[in-house]
Design a protein around this motif. Sequence first.
Motif, PDB file in Angstrom:
ATOM      1  N   GLU A   1       0.761 -11.225   1.059  1.00  0.00           N
ATOM      2  CA  GLU A   1       0.105  -9.921   0.930  1.00  0.00           C
ATOM      3  C   GLU A   1       0.798  -8.864   1.781  1.00  0.00           C
ATOM      4  O   GLU A   1       1.206  -9.126   2.929  1.00  0.00           O
ATOM      5  CB  GLU A   1      -1.373 -10.021   1.328  1.00  0.00           C
ATOM      6  CG  GLU A   1      -2.220 -10.759   0.295  1.00  0.00           C
ATOM      7  CD  GLU A   1      -3.711 -10.589   0.561  1.00  0.00           C
ATOM      8  OE1 GLU A   1      -4.110 -10.525   1.745  1.00  0.00           O
ATOM      9  OE2 GLU A   1      -4.482 -10.523  -0.422  1.00  0.00           O
ATOM     10  N   VAL A   2       0.936  -7.682   1.216  1.00  0.00           N
ATOM     11  CA  VAL A   2       1.477  -6.520   1.922  1.00  0.00           C
ATOM     12  C   VAL A   2       0.630  -5.311   1.543  1.00  0.00           C
ATOM     13  O   VAL A   2      -0.042  -5.297   0.507  1.00  0.00           O
ATOM     14  CB  VAL A   2       2.957  -6.249   1.542  1.00  0.00           C
ATOM     15  CG1 VAL A   2       3.865  -7.337   2.071  1.00  0.00           C
ATOM     16  CG2 VAL A   2       3.116  -6.074   0.038  1.00  0.00           C
ATOM     17  N   TYR A   3       0.681  -4.292   2.391  1.00  0.00           N
ATOM     18  CA  TYR A   3       0.045  -3.030   2.030  1.00  0.00           C
ATOM     19  C   TYR A   3       1.048  -2.189   1.249  1.00  0.00           C
ATOM     20  O   TYR A   3       2.205  -2.041   1.648  1.00  0.00           O
ATOM     21  CB  TYR A   3      -0.405  -2.262   3.275  1.00  0.00           C
ATOM     22  CG  TYR A   3      -1.784  -2.654   3.748  1.00  0.00           C
ATOM     23  CD1 TYR A   3      -2.923  -2.234   3.065  1.00  0.00           C
ATOM     24  CD2 TYR A   3      -1.956  -3.462   4.884  1.00  0.00           C
ATOM     25  CE1 TYR A   3      -4.189  -2.597   3.489  1.00  0.00           C
ATOM     26  CE2 TYR A   3      -3.223  -3.819   5.311  1.00  0.00           C
ATOM     27  CZ  TYR A   3      -4.334  -3.385   4.607  1.00  0.00           C
ATOM     28  OH  TYR A   3      -5.591  -3.752   5.037  1.00  0.00           O
ATOM     29  N   ALA A   4       0.592  -1.649   0.115  1.00  0.00           N
ATOM     30  CA  ALA A   4       1.399  -0.737  -0.690  1.00  0.00           C
ATOM     31  C   ALA A   4       0.795   0.656  -0.566  1.00  0.00           C
ATOM     32  O   ALA A   4      -0.369   0.861  -0.912  1.00  0.00           O
ATOM     33  CB  ALA A   4       1.410  -1.179  -2.142  1.00  0.00           C
ATOM     34  N   ARG A   5       1.585   1.576  -0.051  1.00  0.00           N
ATOM     35  CA  ARG A   5       1.149   2.975   0.095  1.00  0.00           C
ATOM     36  C   ARG A   5       1.948   3.799  -0.908  1.00  0.00           C
ATOM     37  O   ARG A   5       3.105   4.132  -0.687  1.00  0.00           O
ATOM     38  CB  ARG A   5       1.390   3.455   1.521  1.00  0.00           C
ATOM     39  CG  ARG A   5       0.907   4.865   1.817  1.00  0.00           C
ATOM     40  CD  ARG A   5       0.980   5.137   3.321  1.00  0.00           C
ATOM     41  NE  ARG A   5       0.623   6.506   3.629  1.00  0.00           N
ATOM     42  CZ  ARG A   5       1.496   7.442   4.034  1.00  0.00           C
ATOM     43  NH1 ARG A   5       2.768   7.121   4.200  1.00  0.00           N
ATOM     44  NH2 ARG A   5       1.094   8.661   4.283  1.00  0.00           N
ATOM     45  N   ALA A   6       1.311   4.099  -2.048  1.00  0.00           N
ATOM     46  CA  ALA A   6       2.001   4.760  -3.158  1.00  0.00           C
ATOM     47  C   ALA A   6       1.707   6.256  -3.128  1.00  0.00           C
ATOM     48  O   ALA A   6       0.543   6.668  -3.168  1.00  0.00           O
ATOM     49  CB  ALA A   6       1.542   4.158  -4.481  1.00  0.00           C
ATOM     50  N   ARG A   7       2.791   7.054  -3.055  1.00  0.00           N
ATOM     51  CA  ARG A   7       2.632   8.506  -3.005  1.00  0.00           C
ATOM     52  C   ARG A   7       3.230   9.173  -4.239  1.00  0.00           C
ATOM     53  O   ARG A   7       4.248   8.722  -4.759  1.00  0.00           O
ATOM     54  CB  ARG A   7       3.342   9.108  -1.772  1.00  0.00           C
ATOM     55  CG  ARG A   7       2.594   8.906  -0.486  1.00  0.00           C
ATOM     56  CD  ARG A   7       3.058   7.673   0.224  1.00  0.00           C
ATOM     57  NE  ARG A   7       4.238   7.902   1.059  1.00  0.00           N
ATOM     58  CZ  ARG A   7       5.032   6.924   1.482  1.00  0.00           C
ATOM     59  NH1 ARG A   7       4.807   5.683   1.123  1.00  0.00           N
ATOM     60  NH2 ARG A   7       6.068   7.188   2.265  1.00  0.00           N
TER      61      ARG A   7
END
Length: 265
Positions: A134-140
């Motif tokens: 698991e990873v955090y995805a920060r989509a902009r």
Amino acid sequence: MTPKWRELADKLAGQIKAGEYGPGAQLPHIRDLVDAGEGSKSTVHAAYKALEAEGLVTSSRGHGTVVRQQVPLKRLGIARYDKAKWRDGDEVAFIADRVASGRTYRRNEQTQTVSLVEAPPSVAAAHGLSEGAEVYARARLVKEGEQPTHTLTSYYRPEHVEGTRLVDPTPGPAGRGGGFRVLYDAGYEIDHMKEEIFARAATSGEVRTLQLPPGEPVVELHRTTYTADGTVVEFAIGVHAASRFAWEYDFKVPDSAREAEAEAE
């Protein structure tokens, strides 16, 4: 004989290039040009499609046909990551590009979603994780006014960003100094990066998201960000509308032979 739609397209292109319709200006509605005697509805529609294919305008539902920004943004290379910008000030990377280009900006021109996801293969490899971790995805999604310029999704290890502003989906950068400042405050000061860029055809989803004219390619960026000890603290994938950026790099030319001689002495 030149088709009527081509004559109209050339006439409008000339008006755009002469500044009669500036960047962001909306061209007349098709019905208005029909009523003005410029041709049938199909003629005007074909002319507008030609202008779109030539990169002079964009067309979208709700916005009509709008003249594109003809001067691309400077997409700075090394200079956009200067620590003085984000550590000591509040000039995050996309803002640094706007400042260098002499363009205005609003912080909320960057929107984002944040989610905990299974790491795709390229992300897992960059972070040295097992596939599916698991990873955090920060989509902009970043816009200039109403026009999207690019998307950027950063992937982080949970232990690096859990409980920080980087997992807050509020529009705009992650507080003063943005994401790099958040990592710095958490004890992960960025030291060096690797960027890989390549051009490719846009997917249908990217065409919609970036409001691309027919046939416009995108430039994909892969950015790996390291601390001084080699820890990867961010792996990012960006997708940029090719015509909306001019990529600029200014760097010292290396001389590895002399550096090796100096180390040997």
